[in-house]
Design an enzyme around this catalytic site. Structure first.
Site, PDB file in Angstrom:
ATOM      1  N   ASP A  34     -35.924 -52.566 -49.645  1.00 46.32           N
ATOM      2  CA  ASP A  34     -36.206 -51.141 -49.872  1.00 46.32           C
ATOM      3  C   ASP A  34     -35.771 -50.322 -48.652  1.00 46.32           C
ATOM      4  OD1 ASP A  34     -38.244 -51.905 -48.171  1.00 46.32           O
ATOM      5  OD2 ASP A  34     -39.868 -51.060 -49.380  1.00 46.32           O
ATOM      6  N   GLU A 172     -42.216 -59.753 -39.837  1.00 50.84           N
ATOM      7  CA  GLU A 172     -41.444 -58.685 -39.174  1.00 50.84           C
ATOM      8  C   GLU A 172     -42.148 -58.202 -37.907  1.00 50.84           C
ATOM      9  OE1 GLU A 172     -39.983 -55.621 -41.775  1.00 50.84           O
ATOM     10  OE2 GLU A 172     -39.293 -54.371 -40.095  1.00 50.84           O
TER      11      GLU A 172
HETATM   12  O1  KIV Z   1     -36.286 -53.739 -46.700  1.00 45.44           O
HETATM   13  C1  KIV Z   1     -35.830 -54.529 -45.854  1.00 45.44           C
HETATM   14  O2  KIV Z   1     -34.669 -54.427 -45.423  1.00 45.44           O
HETATM   15  C2  KIV Z   1     -36.692 -55.598 -45.387  1.00 45.44           C
HETATM   16  C3  KIV Z   1     -36.190 -56.459 -44.278  1.00 45.44           C
HETATM   17  C4  KIV Z   1     -36.206 -55.730 -42.995  1.00 45.44           C
HETATM   18  C5  KIV Z   1     -36.926 -57.723 -44.182  1.00 45.44           C
HETATM   19  O3  KIV Z   1     -37.764 -55.747 -45.867  1.00 45.44           O
END
Ligand code: KIV
Length: 254
Positions: A34, A172
């Protein structure tokens, strides 16, 4: 791969053309993140992107993927209201986009919904630590779980997600020591971003690691290319060639 000690590679993808290149290069997992809300749509946060928009983007990535597993993010608002809605939207994501799995942010508060998704045949990737859909609660994108209480909760949440049936968990922006502890504590693989080298795999946002997102250089990000400069130089050359009438040449004309 976790059991064999082989690291898992994941990169985000939001469109057919780049997803095809990344897939052909041999990536294990394509994540339709997202983060498309920021990278593709130019929003400040991930919150505004919708189910319809995520499905539209995921369809292109699915068409490109010959080898990689495709995971699609469930956008903010699509799974937080109640478990029935969460399961229905997860099924819709798989059905309409063709993605192989979904990713959701959160721990104990969404564990029941995850259990039901898995029971319904939807593979689920968890996401703990810095969860950008909660930016308004966190008040920013700083390192998470520095303090013992938050670290303990994250470890407990990871165990819950593992038990609920998640096939992997993204960690994260948390301390490397904590990410390694979580990795040892769960049976499913962990995929880190800003979480050190002790996870079972790594994920980065494609545009960030390709150097397309010039202003964004957090400590955890390695730029494996500097494509912004290449693109601007190519566009500059094109503008010059059109202006001075050297493009198109006779060979480039019919
Ligand atoms: O939305 C995204 O790009 C993510 C990654 C940073 C893991 O969730």
């Amino acid at each position: 791969m976790k059991q064999q000690g082989e690291k898992i590679t994941m990169l985000t993808s939001y469109d057919y053309t780049l997803a095809r290149l990344v897939d052909e290069a041999g990536i294990d997992i394509l994540l339709v993140g997202d983060s498309a809300s920021n990278i593709v749509c130019g929003n400040q946060y991930t919150l505004p992107i919708t189910m319809d928009e995520m499905i539209f983007l995921a369809k292109g990535v699915v068409r490109a993927a010959q080898h990689a597993l495709v995971v699609a993010d469930m956008p903010f608002g699509s799974y937080q209201v109640n478990d029935d809605m969460a399961v229905a939207n997860a099924i819709r994501m798989l059905k309409e986009s063709g993605a192989d799995a979904v990713k959701l942010e959160g721990g104990q508060e969404i564990a029941d919904a995850i259990r039901r998704m898995v029971k319904a045949g939807v593979p689920v990737c968890g996401h703990l630590g810095l969860t950008p859909q909660s930016v308004n609660q966190f008040g920013g994108y700083g390192l998470r779980a520095k303090e013992e209480a938050e670290a303990d909760k994250l470890l407990a949440d990871a165990r819950l997600l593992d038990e609920a049936g998640c096939f992997c968990i993204v960690l994260e922006k948390i301390p490397a020591v904590l990410a390694a502890r979580v990795t040892a504590a769960v049976s499913c693989p962990t995929i880190g971003i800003g979480a050190g080298a002790g996870t079972d795999g790594q994920v980065l946002v494609l545009h960030d690691m390709l150097g397309l997102n010039q202003g964004f250089k957090p400590k955890f990000l390695r730029q494996f290319a500097h494509l912004a400069e290449n693109i601007q130089s190519a566009v500059g050359d094109y503008i010059t060639a059109v202006k001075d009438s050297s493009f198109p040449s006779a060979e480039e004309s019919y």
